[in-house]
Motif scaffolding. Structure first.
Motif, PDB file in Angstrom:
ATOM      1  N   SER A 490       0.862  -1.187   0.000  1.00  0.00           N
ATOM      2  CA  SER A 490       0.000   0.000   0.000  1.00  0.00           C
ATOM      3  C   SER A 490       0.895   1.233   0.000  1.00  0.00           C
ATOM      4  O   SER A 490       2.103   1.146   0.233  1.00  0.00           O
ATOM      5  N   SER A 491       0.301   2.379  -0.266  1.00  0.00           N
ATOM      6  CA  SER A 491       1.081   3.619  -0.322  1.00  0.00           C
ATOM      7  C   SER A 491       0.520   4.644   0.644  1.00  0.00           C
ATOM      8  O   SER A 491      -0.638   4.578   1.057  1.00  0.00           O
ATOM      9  N   SER A 492       1.377   5.615   0.993  1.00  0.00           N
ATOM     10  CA  SER A 492       0.988   6.667   1.926  1.00  0.00           C
ATOM     11  C   SER A 492       1.880   7.873   1.706  1.00  0.00           C
ATOM     12  O   SER A 492       3.021   7.745   1.248  1.00  0.00           O
ATOM     13  N   THR A 493       1.353   9.051   2.040  1.00  0.00           N
ATOM     14  CA  THR A 493       2.167  10.264   1.928  1.00  0.00           C
ATOM     15  C   THR A 493       3.159  10.406   3.072  1.00  0.00           C
ATOM     16  O   THR A 493       4.073  11.223   3.009  1.00  0.00           O
ATOM     17  N   VAL A 494       2.999   9.616   4.135  1.00  0.00           N
ATOM     18  CA  VAL A 494       3.919   9.682   5.271  1.00  0.00           C
ATOM     19  C   VAL A 494       3.929   8.319   5.968  1.00  0.00           C
ATOM     20  O   VAL A 494       2.907   7.641   6.035  1.00  0.00           O
ATOM     21  N   LEU A 495       5.102   7.921   6.449  1.00  0.00           N
ATOM     22  CA  LEU A 495       5.240   6.642   7.136  1.00  0.00           C
ATOM     23  C   LEU A 495       5.148   6.834   8.645  1.00  0.00           C
ATOM     24  O   LEU A 495       5.495   7.901   9.169  1.00  0.00           O
ATOM     25  N   PRO A 496       4.703   5.815   9.377  1.00  0.00           N
ATOM     26  CA  PRO A 496       4.735   5.898  10.842  1.00  0.00           C
ATOM     27  C   PRO A 496       6.158   6.178  11.324  1.00  0.00           C
ATOM     28  O   PRO A 496       7.106   5.524  10.919  1.00  0.00           O
ATOM     29  N   GLY A 497       6.285   7.167  12.201  1.00  0.00           N
ATOM     30  CA  GLY A 497       7.601   7.575  12.680  1.00  0.00           C
ATOM     31  C   GLY A 497       8.158   8.777  11.955  1.00  0.00           C
ATOM     32  O   GLY A 497       9.114   9.405  12.422  1.00  0.00           O
ATOM     33  N   ASP A 498       7.583   9.130  10.777  1.00  0.00           N
ATOM     34  CA  ASP A 498       8.003  10.330  10.048  1.00  0.00           C
ATOM     35  C   ASP A 498       7.285  11.560  10.597  1.00  0.00           C
ATOM     36  O   ASP A 498       6.213  11.456  11.200  1.00  0.00           O
ATOM     37  N   ILE A 499       7.877  12.725  10.363  1.00  0.00           N
ATOM     38  CA  ILE A 499       7.188  13.978  10.654  1.00  0.00           C
ATOM     39  C   ILE A 499       6.214  14.261   9.517  1.00  0.00           C
ATOM     40  O   ILE A 499       6.601  14.277   8.349  1.00  0.00           O
ATOM     41  N   ASN A 500       4.966  14.454   9.854  1.00  0.00           N
ATOM     42  CA  ASN A 500       3.963  14.763   8.845  1.00  0.00           C
ATOM     43  C   ASN A 500       3.816  16.279   8.733  1.00  0.00           C
ATOM     44  O   ASN A 500       3.359  16.936   9.662  1.00  0.00           O
ATOM     45  N   ARG A 501       4.213  16.840   7.609  1.00  0.00           N
ATOM     46  CA  ARG A 501       4.143  18.293   7.433  1.00  0.00           C
ATOM     47  C   ARG A 501       2.860  18.728   6.709  1.00  0.00           C
ATOM     48  O   ARG A 501       2.668  19.913   6.468  1.00  0.00           O
ATOM     49  N   TRP A 502       2.029  17.770   6.367  1.00  0.00           N
ATOM     50  CA  TRP A 502       0.761  18.132   5.722  1.00  0.00           C
ATOM     51  C   TRP A 502      -0.281  18.254   6.831  1.00  0.00           C
ATOM     52  O   TRP A 502      -0.934  17.302   7.216  1.00  0.00           O
ATOM     53  N   ARG A 503      -0.414  19.458   7.343  1.00  0.00           N
ATOM     54  CA  ARG A 503      -1.311  19.728   8.461  1.00  0.00           C
ATOM     55  C   ARG A 503      -2.218  20.879   8.059  1.00  0.00           C
ATOM     56  O   ARG A 503      -1.744  21.948   7.672  1.00  0.00           O
ATOM     57  N   GLN A 504      -3.509  20.661   8.167  1.00  0.00           N
ATOM     58  CA  GLN A 504      -4.451  21.696   7.757  1.00  0.00           C
ATOM     59  C   GLN A 504      -5.610  21.793   8.741  1.00  0.00           C
ATOM     60  O   GLN A 504      -5.894  20.856   9.497  1.00  0.00           O
ATOM     61  N   THR A 505      -6.274  22.939   8.696  1.00  0.00           N
ATOM     62  CA  THR A 505      -7.414  23.180   9.573  1.00  0.00           C
ATOM     63  C   THR A 505      -8.678  22.571   8.973  1.00  0.00           C
ATOM     64  O   THR A 505      -8.980  22.769   7.802  1.00  0.00           O
ATOM     65  N   ILE A 506      -9.371  21.814   9.797  1.00  0.00           N
ATOM     66  CA  ILE A 506     -10.665  21.256   9.406  1.00  0.00           C
ATOM     67  C   ILE A 506     -11.764  22.056  10.115  1.00  0.00           C
ATOM     68  O   ILE A 506     -11.690  22.286  11.322  1.00  0.00           O
ATOM     69  N   THR A 507     -12.761  22.468   9.349  1.00  0.00           N
ATOM     70  CA  THR A 507     -13.925  23.155   9.923  1.00  0.00           C
ATOM     71  C   THR A 507     -15.146  22.266   9.739  1.00  0.00           C
ATOM     72  O   THR A 507     -15.427  21.805   8.630  1.00  0.00           O
ATOM     73  N   LEU A 508     -15.854  22.007  10.835  1.00  0.00           N
ATOM     74  CA  LEU A 508     -17.030  21.150  10.800  1.00  0.00           C
ATOM     75  C   LEU A 508     -18.234  21.960  10.336  1.00  0.00           C
ATOM     76  O   LEU A 508     -18.572  22.990  10.926  1.00  0.00           O
ATOM     77  N   LYS A 509     -18.866  21.521   9.263  1.00  0.00           N
ATOM     78  CA  LYS A 509     -20.026  22.216   8.709  1.00  0.00           C
ATOM     79  C   LYS A 509     -21.175  22.240   9.720  1.00  0.00           C
ATOM     80  O   LYS A 509     -21.523  21.224  10.316  1.00  0.00           O
ATOM     81  N   GLY A 510     -21.756  23.434   9.867  1.00  0.00           N
ATOM     82  CA  GLY A 510     -22.822  23.595  10.840  1.00  0.00           C
ATOM     83  C   GLY A 510     -22.315  23.882  12.233  1.00  0.00           C
ATOM     84  O   GLY A 510     -23.081  24.221  13.129  1.00  0.00           O
ATOM     85  N   TYR A 511     -21.001  23.701  12.425  1.00  0.00           N
ATOM     86  CA  TYR A 511     -20.360  23.979  13.720  1.00  0.00           C
ATOM     87  C   TYR A 511     -19.083  24.779  13.432  1.00  0.00           C
ATOM     88  O   TYR A 511     -17.977  24.341  13.706  1.00  0.00           O
ATOM     89  N   GLU A 512     -19.249  25.963  12.850  1.00  0.00           N
ATOM     90  CA  GLU A 512     -18.092  26.734  12.402  1.00  0.00           C
ATOM     91  C   GLU A 512     -17.157  27.112  13.547  1.00  0.00           C
ATOM     92  O   GLU A 512     -16.018  27.516  13.330  1.00  0.00           O
ATOM     93  N   ASP A 513     -17.648  26.975  14.788  1.00  0.00           N
ATOM     94  CA  ASP A 513     -16.778  27.249  15.935  1.00  0.00           C
ATOM     95  C   ASP A 513     -15.875  26.060  16.257  1.00  0.00           C
ATOM     96  O   ASP A 513     -15.044  26.129  17.153  1.00  0.00           O
ATOM     97  N   ARG A 514     -16.060  24.977  15.533  1.00  0.00           N
ATOM     98  CA  ARG A 514     -15.237  23.791  15.768  1.00  0.00           C
ATOM     99  C   ARG A 514     -14.267  23.623  14.597  1.00  0.00           C
ATOM    100  O   ARG A 514     -14.587  22.976  13.598  1.00  0.00           O
TER     101      ARG A 514
END
Length: 792
Positions: A490-514
């Motif tokens: 299988s493939s992945s953008t990051v392996l366990p033990g690696d630093i994952n630099r793909w970090r983004q903000t998730i906003t929950l629809k209907g709960y914009e404060d979350r």
């Protein structure tokens, strides 16, 4: 004494090495890192503690805060470079600008520092320059730079060579500096953040390490407050929507190495409590050596008493005798000091290997030698003062009559020293057991993910990916999957033990404060199942549903909780959005929490999506049996598919455990030094018991003449030492309990200690004491009374 000095010196060197990270910078007192983490406004709970900050922070600090003289961003990645038709993999590349070299004391050997702001310049380390060009002048030489994270391909020119960064530096192992201008030009906000303004991008893009230089007369509290106000102004709209605040933190450059528990850290840090404990071991071993010196010195009094008596008869004064013994002590200390330094020189390579660092002993470092020698002379003087008083105060008449009425009283002090000595050993043994328990817990804890019998193969960077790359990658995966030893790939953008630099903000629809930061990972259809992740609720990705490739997410429990849900079924079907993307994503499943990085950091929110764009950065291959021949076959297939890219593989379990290398090294050193301390304590006990039993040999002879049995006499003698052993544990256990709990509090995940670890030192010390003194006791009780009482 030599062993004690040697251990104390080594622990001192090691502690100084770790404590002096980045202390070589001329402006170190005015250099700080700015980072931030998230705080939930309603509860005050802290989340997402990270070493990075936002791209726009450095420029804003320089423009809006007068106390900030200089500021720079740093972005880190690995890369491949092509020079003279040869490929080289570079593990650490830093993007920055000329301000970096103006702030930090990294010497430019060739070139002009202003070229770090050029559109096509590159600075390389002196070691890399030697590797690439030998003795040739590298200035002006072309290089093709192939970024592995920036996905950029650049034709660059070497504009400078910098001196290799010291090993005890936050920027160690850096091989290339690339102008930030190149990075910024490639990562155009209009391409990657189409729906956001430039300012919004600058205050959301959080993959950058930010450093500032302050004025000489700065007030840290004032600067901190101004930086926080700057964060609040620029993040106000987003933070109000999410109900979270970005808390800014400034840290001195020379203290960064001692900050643990942060995500996205550029270099491994060291636990300050562990470092203090390690240095304390050296001090305790030195104390044991001093106590041994006291006991052995006073034990020799019985052999030197006639010498002292004769000197008093011929007119020697009390003060003269004290001076003589102190001088003897100082000479002995100096000899042992020189011996320990010689041993350090001879075995410095072996000690460096043991410590995992390059131990450099510089004879020109007069300050260190003066401090250490002064410390040792002071300690040895204190340790030898009591023996000198005892020896010089021996009564002349008593000596010449072989009368020793005061020996029993003086022996009480030596008993106290033995108790102190074994209390130290008991403390070290207890701490060692606790450290072993904690490290074994971290190494063996169920991660919630199966990384055994799996090999990771790094895929070519995107610049190598031609139009038919996906076809080649799929063919490579199919060929590997056909191998008998391979059960899945299988493939992945990051392996366990690696630093994952793909970090983004998730906003929950209907709960914009979350809204909160998620680790975003793109995976192939079999990834989650191949690593044995446990589905808590919902469903896995479905290859037959095209929507799963574009709008489906699977999150972990921590992400679910931080989004405000406690029951997985309640969040299934909810939709979330990423700030730079038009389409919403549907949460289709929740997996149980697992450790993607070491237990030094907490579990973070993770969002998995099917990889329709990146084709992963690595393949994960599950195998069975001996992997040695399998690796050869995988390499052949890889080279056939990607001839330009160097073959690179790792075993996932080994790769993950590398995060604990410092812990394992500390444990091994702790074990070794505890053994040394125990050995020194045993030697001291041997000397003391030999001396004490010589004093009791006549009384034992009298008891034997009066009809006492050898076993009853032996039992009485053993009892005396068993009491000493019990007292030492009574002293050491409460102290060890307090220190162990404080030390464990510095770990994010702690083991539960068994009460037995506090009993093991009692039993082990009792056994060691009995074993040590049994020979002397046997010798005393088996000595014929006719020999011991002949002159009475």
């Amino acid at each position: 004494m030599t062993v004690g000095i040697l251990v104390c010196t080594v622990t001192f060197y090691y502690s100084q090495y770790e404590l002096n990270y980045d202390s070589y910078h001329a402006k170190k007192d005015r250099l700080f890192r700015v980072r931030n983490h998230t705080v939930i406004v309603e509860t005050g709970e802290e989340q997402n503690k990270r070493a990075t900050s936002y791209f726009g922070v450095a420029e804003a600090l320089k423009q809006e805060i007068p106390q900030v003289l200089n500021a720079t961003n740093i972005y880190s990645e690995s890369a491949t470079i092509i020079s003279q038709l040869e490929n080289y993999r570079i593990n650490k590349v830093l993007f920055s600008n000329s301000s970096f070299f103006n702030m930090f004391s990294i010497q430019i050997l060739l070139g002009n520092v202003q070229d770090m702001d050029s559109p096509n310049g590159i600075f390389i380390s002196s070691t890399l320059a030697k590797t690439l060009f030998g003795n040739e002048n590298p200035i002006g030489k072309p290089l093709k730079y192939l970024g592995l994270r920036t996905e950029g391909q650049f034709d660059l020119i070497i504009k400078g060579v910098f001196e290799d960064v010291p090993e005890n530096s936050y920027f160690k192992n850096t091989e290339i500096f690339v102008p930030m201008k190149i990075f910024r030009n490639f990562h155009s906000p209009t391409l990657h953040w189409a729906s956001l303004t430039l300012k919004q991008v600058n205050w959301r893009w959080s993959d950058f390490y930010t450093f500032i230089e302050l004025q000489e007369d700065f007030e840290r509290e004032v600067v901190s407050e101004k930086i926080q106000n700057l964060f609040d102004r620029n993040r106000k709209e987003l933070d109000n929507q999410s109900g979270r605040q970005q808390l800014s933190i400034i840290e001195p450059i020379n203290e960064i190495h001692l900050v643990t528990g942060l995500n996205n850290e550029l270099e491994d840090s060291v636990n300050r409590s562990t470092l203090n404990l390690f240095f304390g071991i050296g001090i305790l071993v030195m104390m044991i050596a001093w106590i041994n010196f006291v006991n052995i010195s006073t034990a020799t009094a019985i052999n030197r008493s006639k010498e002292i008596g004769i000197k008093k008869v011929v007119g020697a004064f009390h003060g003269q005798l004290i001076g003589q013994f102190l001088l003897e002590s100082l000479i002995l200390t100096f000899i042992t000091f020189v011996s320990s330094i010689i041993i350090l020189f001879i075995f410095s390579n072996q000690i460096s290997y043991l410590l995992g660092l390059q131990l450099s002993i510089d004879v020109r470092d007069i300050k260190f030698f003066v401090i250490l020698l002064s410390f040792l002379l002071l300690g040895s003087t204190i340790a030898s003062f009591y023996p000198a008083i005892v020896l010089s105060s021996i009564n002349t008449i008593d000596v010449l009559k072989n009368y020793s009425k005061n020996n029993t009283r003086r022996f009480v002090i030596r008993k106290f020293l033995v108790v102190l000595q074994f209390a130290i050993v008991g403390f070290l043994i207890t701490c060692l057991l606790a450290a072993n328990s904690q490290f074994n817990y971290m190494l063996n804890k169920n991660l919630g993910i199966n990384i055994d019998q799996k090999v990771g193969v790094r895929l070519p960077s995107s610049v190598f990916r031609e139009s038919n790359f996906k076809l080649k990658a799929n063919r490579f995966a199919e060929n590997i999957n056909k191998l008998k030893q391979v059960s899945s790939i299988s493939s992945s953008t990051v392996l366990p033990g690696d630093i994952n630099r793909w970090r983004q903000t998730i906003t929950l629809k209907g709960y914009e404060d979350r809204a909160l930061h998620f680790n975003r990972i793109a995976v192939s259809i079999d990834y989650i199942k191949s690593l044995d992740l446990q589905l808590n609720d919902g469903r896995w990705f479905d290859i037959s549903l095209t929507s799963d490739y574009s709008t489906a997410l699977i999150i972990n429990q921590e992400g679910m909780k931080q989004l405000g849900f406690n029951i997985p079924n309640d969040i299934i079907g909810k939709r979330v959005s990423f700030p730079a993307e038009q389409e919403d994503y549907e949460i289709i499943g929740v997996v149980e929490d697992f450790h993607h990085s070491s237990l030094h950091s907490t579990i973070e929110p993770i969002a998995f999506q099917l990889d329709s764009l990146y084709q992963g950065n690595s393949y994960i291959i599950q195998f069975s049996g001996d992997p040695s021949k399998l690796i050869e076959v995988i390499e052949q297939r890889f080279v056939e598919a990607f001839p330009q890219e160097p073959f690179n593989y790792i075993f996932l379990n080994d790769h993950f455990k590398k995060q604990y290398d410092d812990d394992i090294r500390f444990r091994n050193l702790f074990q070794f030094f505890t053994f040394v301390a125990l050995l020194l304590a045993i030697l001291g006990l041997i000397a003391l018991s030999n001396y004490a039993l010589k004093l009791q040999i006549k009384s034992v002879g009298i008891k034997l003449v009066l009809g006492a049995g050898k076993w009853s006499i032996s039992r009485e003698l053993f009892k005396e030492y068993l009491v000493l052993s019990a007292l030492s544990c009574l002293v050491s256990i409460p102290i060890a309990y307090f220190n162990i709990n404080n030390w464990l509090d510095s770990f994010e995940y702690q083991t539960t200690l068994s009460p037995i670890i506090y009993l093991i030192p009692l039993f082990s010390l009792t056994f060691i004491v009995l074993l040590t003194v049994s020979r002397h006791i046997s010798k005393v009780v088996n000595t014929s009374p006719t020999k011991t009482l002949r002159s009475e």
